[in-house]
Each structure stands twice: as C-alpha cells, then as structure tokens.
Design an enzyme around this catalytic site. Sequence first.
Site, PDB file in Angstrom:
ATOM      1  N   ASP A  72      -8.286  -9.045   4.070  1.00  0.00           N
ATOM      2  CA  ASP A  72      -8.065  -7.939   5.003  1.00  0.00           C
ATOM      3  C   ASP A  72      -9.118  -7.892   6.108  1.00  0.00           C
ATOM      4  O   ASP A  72      -9.951  -7.000   6.110  1.00  0.00           O
ATOM      5  CB  ASP A  72      -8.054  -6.612   4.228  1.00  0.00           C
ATOM      6  CG  ASP A  72      -7.526  -5.468   5.068  1.00  0.00           C
ATOM      7  OD1 ASP A  72      -6.973  -5.721   6.149  1.00  0.00           O
ATOM      8  OD2 ASP A  72      -7.668  -4.309   4.630  1.00  0.00           O
TER       9      ASP A  72
ATOM     10  N   GLU B 285       0.828  -1.214   0.000  1.00  0.00           N
ATOM     11  CA  GLU B 285       0.000   0.000   0.000  1.00  0.00           C
ATOM     12  C   GLU B 285       0.858   1.259   0.000  1.00  0.00           C
ATOM     13  O   GLU B 285       0.735   2.124   0.865  1.00  0.00           O
ATOM     14  CB  GLU B 285      -0.964  -0.015   1.198  1.00  0.00           C
ATOM     15  CG  GLU B 285      -1.921  -1.211   1.125  1.00  0.00           C
ATOM     16  CD  GLU B 285      -2.969  -1.252   2.230  1.00  0.00           C
ATOM     17  OE1 GLU B 285      -2.690  -0.729   3.320  1.00  0.00           O
ATOM     18  OE2 GLU B 285      -4.059  -1.803   1.970  1.00  0.00           O
TER      19      GLU B 285
ATOM     20  N   GLU C 177     -12.369  -2.516  12.336  1.00  0.00           N
ATOM     21  CA  GLU C 177     -12.427  -1.775  11.080  1.00  0.00           C
ATOM     22  C   GLU C 177     -13.605  -2.200  10.199  1.00  0.00           C
ATOM     23  O   GLU C 177     -14.390  -1.367   9.760  1.00  0.00           O
ATOM     24  CB  GLU C 177     -11.098  -1.947  10.321  1.00  0.00           C
ATOM     25  CG  GLU C 177     -11.107  -1.273   8.955  1.00  0.00           C
ATOM     26  CD  GLU C 177      -9.782  -1.392   8.217  1.00  0.00           C
ATOM     27  OE1 GLU C 177      -8.837  -2.012   8.761  1.00  0.00           O
ATOM     28  OE2 GLU C 177      -9.703  -0.866   7.102  1.00  0.00           O
TER      29      GLU C 177
HETATM   30  C1  GCU Z   1      -6.023  -2.246   5.928  1.00  0.00           C
HETATM   31  C2  GCU Z   1      -6.385  -0.950   6.572  1.00  0.00           C
HETATM   32  C3  GCU Z   1      -5.241   0.027   6.526  1.00  0.00           C
HETATM   33  C4  GCU Z   1      -3.967  -0.625   7.064  1.00  0.00           C
HETATM   34  C5  GCU Z   1      -3.699  -1.912   6.333  1.00  0.00           C
HETATM   35  C6  GCU Z   1      -2.538  -2.700   6.910  1.00  0.00           C
HETATM   36  O1  GCU Z   1      -5.928  -2.095   4.548  1.00  0.00           O
HETATM   37  O2  GCU Z   1      -7.506  -0.388   5.932  1.00  0.00           O
HETATM   38  O3  GCU Z   1      -5.592   1.147   7.287  1.00  0.00           O
HETATM   39  O4  GCU Z   1      -2.891   0.230   6.929  1.00  0.00           O
HETATM   40  O5  GCU Z   1      -4.814  -2.742   6.429  1.00  0.00           O
HETATM   41  O6  GCU Z   1      -2.795  -3.686   7.584  1.00  0.00           O
HETATM   42  O7  GCU Z   1      -1.385  -2.355   6.686  1.00  0.00           O
END
Ligand code: GCU
Length: 682
Positions: free
Chosen positions: A368, A289, A396
């Site tokens: 996730d 990400e 979440e």
């Molecule tokens: C999910 C979450 C993010 C987090 C990511 C992770 O995608 O929405 O906020 O950073 O997990 O576990 O790194």
Amino acid sequence: TYEEGYACWLRYHAVEDEPLRQSYLRACASIAMPGASTVLDAARRELSDGLRAMLGTAPAPASAEDASIVAGVFGSDPRLGAKSLTGAEGVRLDEDGFVIRRSIDGPIVLAANTERGVLYAAFRFLKLLQTGASIERLDVTDSPANRLRMINHWDNMDGSIERGYAGRSIFFRDGRFVEHLSRIRDYARLLASVGLNAVSINNVNVHAAETRLIAEDLLPDVARVADVFRAYGVRLFLSVNYAAPIELGGLATADPLDPEVAEWWAERAETIYRYVPDFGGFVVKADSEFRPGPFTYGRNHADGANMLADALAPHGGIVVWRCFVYNCLQDWRDRKTDRARAAYDHFKPLDGRFRDNVALQIKNGPMDFQVREPVSPLLGGMTNTNQLMELQITQEYTGQQRHLCYLVPQWKEALDFDTYARGEGSLASEAASGALFDRLIGGLAAVSNIGDDPNWTGHPLAQANFYGFGRLAWDPRAAADDIAREWIRMTFGGDPQVIRVVSDMLLQSWDIYESYTAPLGVGWMVNPNHHYGPNVDGYEYAKWGTYHFADRQGIGVDRTVASGTGYTSQYHSPRSDRYESLSACPDELLLFFHHVPYTHLLASGKSVIQHIYDSHFEGADRAAELLARWDSLQGAVPEATFREARERFVHQAEHAKEWRDQINTYFYRKSGIPDAHGRTIY
Ligand code: GCU
C-alpha cells in the site's frame, strides 16, 4: 502572491533575455487557428495568454497564408498537412499525438489528428518558450505512451478528502457540488497542460451520498463538471458503489449474474450517457476494505467487472477495476497469510477472463504505497488482461505534504522495473501501457494530491509530484531530474541558483525521507488510522496484515518459498531467484523479503542494526539541511511560497528527529546492541 502558487507551472514568466524575447516575438507575431470548438478555443486562449505573458504581446489573428503560427487538426488547412499516422523518425501518432514543425523562415505549425492533440501541441509549444528553448527550427513529434492518463480523487461530497493534505475538495461542499466551477476549470487546464486525459472525481470508498452520483437528481451536476473537463480534453469517470442496485435501485441483490441487476446497471449507464455523452466509465473498489463486491454472492471479480463492462460497452465506457483486494481482518498470530500475495492470488487465475473494456488497476507495490516496496508481481503477471498501474501522488505514507518527498524517482523505479514477463527488458511501464502484450487499453492512474488550498498541494514543492505524474503518464521514459528541472524553470523561472538548489532538494528528498522512517523495505511503523508520524508497533498487532516481526534477535518478513510465505514465487525468474536469495536480495528490500538477525551483514557491509542507526542519524541531519538550503533561497522565490515551504521544512526537521529517536530507541531496546559510534539513543 496568491496568484503565484495558484498558477503552478503555468506562470508564464516574462522572458528576460532581450535577444531571445525578440526572436520569440518575430516567430510568434500572428496566429491562425482554423476551426471552432471548445477544445480549440482552450488552445487558442492558452497560446494567446501564454505568449502575452511571456513576450508582452499576444500574437495577432491572421489568415493561414500570412500567419507566423498555424495551429489545428491535420487537413483543416493545407499548411497543416494531411492526416498522418507517423511523424518524424517514424513515431506513431495516435489520437492524442501531435507535431510541431518549423523550417527556416516558414510558419510554426502545430498539428494533430484531434483537437485534443492540438491543445497538447499548444502547451508543448509554450513550454519550449517557458524553458528558454530555441524555436528557430522545430521538428517535434510526440505521442503518449499510455492511452489512459488518469487522476483518481478520493473526494467525498461533504467536502472532505480521504488522505487529502491540501484542504478540502474542489468539487464538493456540504453534500453538494460546488456552485462555481472556475476552480475546476483551472484544474482541468493544469491536467491538460501535462497531457492527463481522465479524472474520477469521487472517493473509491463510495458512501451513501456518493452512491447517488449516478442518480437522476445529481447527474445534471455531474454533467456540468464533465462539460468543464471536456473543454480541456479530460473525460470524467465516477467511482461507483457495487451495492448500488440495492442501495439506490431498491433491488434485493447486487449479484452480478442476476439478470435484473445487469438490467439495472444497463439502464443506469444509458441514463448517465444521456447527461454525459463522453462519460469515461466506472472506477470500482469491490470486496476491498469492507466495500461490497461480487464475493458476497459467491461470484468472482471477472463476473463482477464484466457485468458492469457490458453495461458501459454500448456507449464506449470502460470499467477500471481495482486489485486492492486482501484480507483486512487478519489475525496477527497467523504467520501464513501474506497480504503481499493477495492481489496476485485473487486476479492471476482470472487472467484472460475480463472484457476488453475492463482495465485492472494495480497499485505499484503489493502492499500500500509505502516509501519502499517491490513492484507488484501482477504487473507483467497477467498477459491477457488490460492493466493500469496505480500510483499515489497524495503523500499518505510519505510525509503527508508536510515533509518534502519528490516521488518521481520512486515511480521511475516502478515503471522501469523489469518484470521478465517476456524475457529481459519487459518493463512494468509496458505491462501497464499495454505495449508488452498488445493490449488496447492501458496506462497510469494516480491518487490526487490537490485540494482547495490556494497553492493546490499544501506544500508548494508537492506541485512537482502532480506535474511529474502527468509527465510520466505521457512518457514513462522521461527522467526524474529532467522533470524536476523543467518543473522548477516553469514554476520559478530561470534563476540558476533556484534551479540547482531546488532540484538537488527534490532529487534527494525520497532518500532522505526513507532514511529516517521504516527501514529496508519493511514498511509502516506509523500511527494507526491517520498514518502520520512514528509508531513502530502501531500496526504490529492489528488486523491489516502489515507486520515487521521484530523481536530481540531480528526483524523482517520471510516471504521466501524455502521458509516463508512463498510470495517470491509470484515473480518471473530471475527476479524470483534474486528476491528468494538472502545474499542477492537488494539491501533496500531486504526486510520485505527476509527475516534476519540484527547482526546480518548487508551488501553495503553494515549490519542491519548499524544501518538502522546510521540511516536515522544521517536522515535527520539531512532533513535539517533541507531547511538551511531552502533558507538560502529567500528573496529568490516568491515570498508566500518561501513562507509556506519554510514552515514545513521547520516541522520536517523536528519531526525527522522524532522519527530518528523513536526508531533508534526501539531497536536499541529490542536488540541491546549499542551504536558503534556511541551517539545518543534513549
Ligand atoms: C489505503 C488508504 C485508504 C484507501 C485505500 C485504497 O489503505 O489508507 O484510505 O481507501 O488505500 O486504496 O482503497
């Protein structure tokens, strides 16, 4: 009332049954604790405060010969016995294990190999009294199944918490560490009380300010916080930015194979350990990400993790390297790329190539933290690499601490999952602990659900998830209903009505939440970004690889080898065969593995579309019942807790209807198939 929620499960209610109180008082009249250290002091304080609160009198200090309780490290007094590696019934006693013994008319002995073990014994002994157990004779031997029992905070230095639903950070405010550490001490105490022994305090997404946590100007603050945790046996970790050599060190590269980069990290590690001699190590989200990582330099994750591991090794630190690596810039038109495959595809080929002080942290599911996912095939997929299972306590995707969702039953399913890695009975919990493949490092990590709200977790009943995670990290075999009941007893006292009503509510809550949200394992259907509330197509045309593929005929993701992405082949047989087969695939995961027509009949005998309608109508009704059941407890639980939870149950009941109506309407409009029972769909 502020105190009531704040104390969580350590309220130490006064023992009301007078004969029981008398027997406890006799048994706990005096105490001896040989030795002095901050950890032993914490144990001493806890025993004294806890017993005073429950019995009305604290035990008097005494010499070991006369004391009714003797607590300490083996060998520090003859009454504690010699250092021992095995306890009752041959249980192996590791560094955190302990024994609690009492023979007829003898003293109560709390003994362990380490001071931390003594602290755990103290909390366990207090729990016996909190839950009304007889302590006339005691022969408890306990040792944690996992060496690493860790909480990950996603806290930023501006005080915000990524995916936090219970206020602001208890560590940071306005770009700095908080000044007063008393709340952190109270937190450390809660961690220790359930046996948690590691904490990372900053977000895995390490932004500019947090990159500096390993810089010399902030290390004194890191050290202050580490000192607080140390007194409760908790080691501190930091999440680090893979590009820190560039952003902090001014180097031209962060290439893990560049000697200058390795040298920079080695020097950082040395500096960190000067401030924090028992520093736990680094948590790393790399190439995930948009976070930097070794891919930028054409290196793989073993290269990346090992370089950091070498920097920490001389000091006894470890690298917790996350496996949440996938293509987050996917084209929704591309039906071949499957995000569920990604972690396995990236990491399985590297099995055996990581240093001994690296542990790969693997989310429980391949996507996730959805309300329902299969277990990640990486757990048990790798045989030669330390693994940690990562869970998400913060809700979440499971109601954001506004909906009730007791997650322990979900985690239990993941832990008890048979991976078949070494034949039948190869549990995911043992892949994680290391027991399955004789690994030394292993355990559980979870994303925290606490913040600076007076009751820590926003929803007062979400404290049960925090407690439950700690219990499972120590003992993955503990049962979800036992954990619920003991949490209720310790939190609210022994009123049988409260125990019955709250445990039913907790134990049904995951099923209720699932029934009015995304159906049959397909996931998402939430609003983008904040992930709260229904939006069936919220992620359908997005780049994140999270699709349901609903059209007018059917829904689901074909992950079979025969006609889909081939994800099912990442499991060991017979798991893989079961998921591959449309008829053998469990209903609750059907749409995770298969694309089927709405008229497809589930094992339950219902069609997919009728299941969607029924579960959503029932789910919303059951959410409304939660409110009614909670209302029946007015006066039986503390007023503030009652109010805080009630507000949320009111909201949940309304919001569940919104979920119901949006999901049902969407699928009615797509499929054109009416509800068999003629209920209102819009
Ligand atoms: C999910 C979450 C993010 C987090 C990511 C992770 O995608 O929405 O906020 O950073 O997990 O576990 O790194």
